[in-house]
Design a protein around this motif. Structure first.
Motif, PDB file in Angstrom:
ATOM      1  N   GLU A  42       0.833  -1.207   0.000  1.00 12.84           N
ATOM      2  CA  GLU A  42       0.000   0.000   0.000  1.00 12.84           C
ATOM      3  C   GLU A  42       0.867   1.257   0.000  1.00 12.84           C
ATOM      4  N   ARG A  43       1.947   1.250   0.773  1.00 14.41           N
ATOM      5  CA  ARG A  43       2.844   2.406   0.802  1.00 14.41           C
ATOM      6  C   ARG A  43       3.516   2.609  -0.551  1.00 14.41           C
ATOM      7  N   LEU A  44       3.915   1.514  -1.188  1.00 11.39           N
ATOM      8  CA  LEU A  44       4.538   1.628  -2.513  1.00 11.39           C
ATOM      9  C   LEU A  44       3.566   2.198  -3.527  1.00 11.39           C
ATOM     10  N   ASP A  45       2.316   1.772  -3.438  1.00 11.78           N
ATOM     11  CA  ASP A  45       1.311   2.199  -4.401  1.00 11.78           C
ATOM     12  C   ASP A  45       0.994   3.680  -4.278  1.00 11.78           C
ATOM     13  N   THR A  46       1.157   4.241  -3.097  1.00 11.35           N
ATOM     14  CA  THR A  46       0.813   5.646  -2.895  1.00 11.35           C
ATOM     15  C   THR A  46       2.040   6.547  -2.784  1.00 11.35           C
ATOM     16  N   ALA A  47       3.233   5.973  -2.854  1.00 12.40           N
ATOM     17  CA  ALA A  47       4.453   6.773  -2.738  1.00 12.40           C
ATOM     18  C   ALA A  47       4.590   7.699  -3.945  1.00 12.40           C
ATOM     19  N   PRO A  48       4.720   9.003  -3.699  1.00  8.42           N
ATOM     20  CA  PRO A  48       4.874   9.932  -4.828  1.00  8.42           C
ATOM     21  C   PRO A  48       6.264   9.814  -5.453  1.00  8.42           C
ATOM     22  N   ARG A  49       6.292   9.823  -6.762  1.00  8.10           N
ATOM     23  CA  ARG A  49       7.569   9.796  -7.489  1.00  8.10           C
ATOM     24  C   ARG A  49       8.029  11.223  -7.731  1.00  8.10           C
ATOM     25  N   PRO A  50       9.331  11.435  -7.735  1.00  2.92           N
ATOM     26  CA  PRO A  50       9.827  12.763  -8.101  1.00  2.92           C
ATOM     27  C   PRO A  50       9.499  13.065  -9.563  1.00  2.92           C
ATOM     28  N   ILE A  74      19.283  19.293 -14.741  1.00  2.00           N
ATOM     29  CA  ILE A  74      18.138  18.423 -14.542  1.00  2.00           C
ATOM     30  C   ILE A  74      17.532  18.828 -13.204  1.00  2.00           C
ATOM     31  N   VAL A  75      16.251  19.181 -13.228  1.00  3.80           N
ATOM     32  CA  VAL A  75      15.556  19.619 -12.022  1.00  3.80           C
ATOM     33  C   VAL A  75      14.686  18.469 -11.536  1.00  3.80           C
ATOM     34  N   ILE A  76      14.765  18.207 -10.237  1.00  2.00           N
ATOM     35  CA  ILE A  76      13.999  17.137  -9.605  1.00  2.00           C
ATOM     36  C   ILE A  76      13.048  17.796  -8.615  1.00  2.00           C
ATOM     37  N   ALA A  77      11.752  17.696  -8.882  1.00  2.00           N
ATOM     38  CA  ALA A  77      10.741  18.291  -8.010  1.00  2.00           C
ATOM     39  C   ALA A  77      10.163  17.193  -7.119  1.00  2.00           C
ATOM     40  N   LEU A  78      10.242  17.417  -5.812  1.00  2.00           N
ATOM     41  CA  LEU A  78       9.749  16.433  -4.849  1.00  2.00           C
ATOM     42  C   LEU A  78       8.335  16.768  -4.410  1.00  2.00           C
ATOM     43  N   ALA A  79       7.654  15.766  -3.879  1.00  3.47           N
ATOM     44  CA  ALA A  79       6.256  15.924  -3.473  1.00  3.47           C
ATOM     45  C   ALA A  79       6.079  16.980  -2.385  1.00  3.47           C
ATOM     46  N   ASP A  80       7.108  17.225  -1.586  1.00  4.97           N
ATOM     47  CA  ASP A  80       6.994  18.216  -0.508  1.00  4.97           C
ATOM     48  C   ASP A  80       7.204  19.650  -0.995  1.00  4.97           C
ATOM     49  N   GLY A  81       7.384  19.819  -2.316  1.00  6.08           N
ATOM     50  CA  GLY A  81       7.542  21.148  -2.894  1.00  6.08           C
ATOM     51  C   GLY A  81       8.984  21.598  -3.058  1.00  6.08           C
ATOM     52  N   THR A  82       9.926  20.836  -2.525  1.00  5.44           N
ATOM     53  CA  THR A  82      11.332  21.203  -2.674  1.00  5.44           C
ATOM     54  C   THR A  82      11.859  20.734  -4.020  1.00  5.44           C
ATOM     55  N   GLN A  83      12.962  21.334  -4.424  1.00  7.75           N
ATOM     56  CA  GLN A  83      13.608  20.961  -5.684  1.00  7.75           C
ATOM     57  C   GLN A  83      15.080  20.697  -5.456  1.00  7.75           C
ATOM     58  N   GLN A  84      15.601  19.802  -6.274  1.00  4.32           N
ATOM     59  CA  GLN A  84      17.026  19.520  -6.313  1.00  4.32           C
ATOM     60  C   GLN A  84      17.436  19.596  -7.774  1.00  4.32           C
ATOM     61  N   PHE A 126      20.258   9.298  -6.873  1.00  2.00           N
ATOM     62  CA  PHE A 126      20.504  10.697  -7.236  1.00  2.00           C
ATOM     63  C   PHE A 126      19.566  11.704  -6.583  1.00  2.00           C
ATOM     64  N   VAL A 127      18.572  11.242  -5.854  1.00  2.00           N
ATOM     65  CA  VAL A 127      17.657  12.165  -5.166  1.00  2.00           C
ATOM     66  C   VAL A 127      17.938  12.069  -3.665  1.00  2.00           C
ATOM     67  N   ARG A 128      18.339  13.174  -3.085  1.00  3.25           N
ATOM     68  CA  ARG A 128      18.627  13.180  -1.649  1.00  3.25           C
ATOM     69  C   ARG A 128      17.324  13.011  -0.860  1.00  3.25           C
ATOM     70  N   GLY A 129      17.380  12.194   0.163  1.00  5.27           N
ATOM     71  CA  GLY A 129      16.241  12.013   1.045  1.00  5.27           C
ATOM     72  C   GLY A 129      15.234  10.980   0.575  1.00  5.27           C
ATOM     73  N   VAL A 130      15.526  10.257  -0.495  1.00  6.88           N
ATOM     74  CA  VAL A 130      14.593   9.226  -0.971  1.00  6.88           C
ATOM     75  C   VAL A 130      15.047   7.885  -0.460  1.00  6.88           C
TER      76      VAL A 130
END
Length: 106
Positions: free
Chosen positions: A18-26, A37-47, A102-106
């Motif tokens: 269930e967690r995998l199914d609802t996990a937001p992808r960058p 290359i810009v990576i936008a995270l679900a929390d609104g931050t960018q890398q 390549f995504v910090r915090g994932v």
């Protein structure tokens, strides 16, 4: 007793699925003018990362990080499940990169 262990295992597995199914992808976007290359995270931050930095993370045996063209660019990004992205490169190479590489915090 074995039946109880299997019930617990099944419940834990169901929770993980269930967690995998609802996990937001960058969301990933290439800005060619900036060569970033810009990576936008679900929390609104960018890398961000350069194409060369991202390509050097590819662990494919066909990839040669020490011999990459300086102007290598990603042509497209295709999510693969919830854990990775497939990248098609301007030099014909194809990478499969886990977000965690390549995504910090994932």
């Amino acid at each position: 007793e074995a039946a109880g262990v299997y019930r617990q295992l099944a419940a834990a597995l169901e929770g993980e699925l269930e967690r995998l199914d609802t996990a937001p992808r960058p969301e990933i976007l290439y800005l060619p003018v900036e060569r970033r290359i810009v990576i936008a995270l679900a929390d609104g931050t960018q890398q961000s990362i350069t194409p060369l930095e991202l390509r050097r993370l590819c662990r494919s045996p066909a990839n040669r990080p020490d011999a990459l063209p300086a102007d290598v660019e990603p042509l497209d990004f295709v999510p693969t499940g919830n854990y990775a992205v497939s990248v098609r490169w301007s030099d014909g190479h194809q990478s499969l990169l886990p977000y965690a590489s390549f995504v910090r915090g994932v």
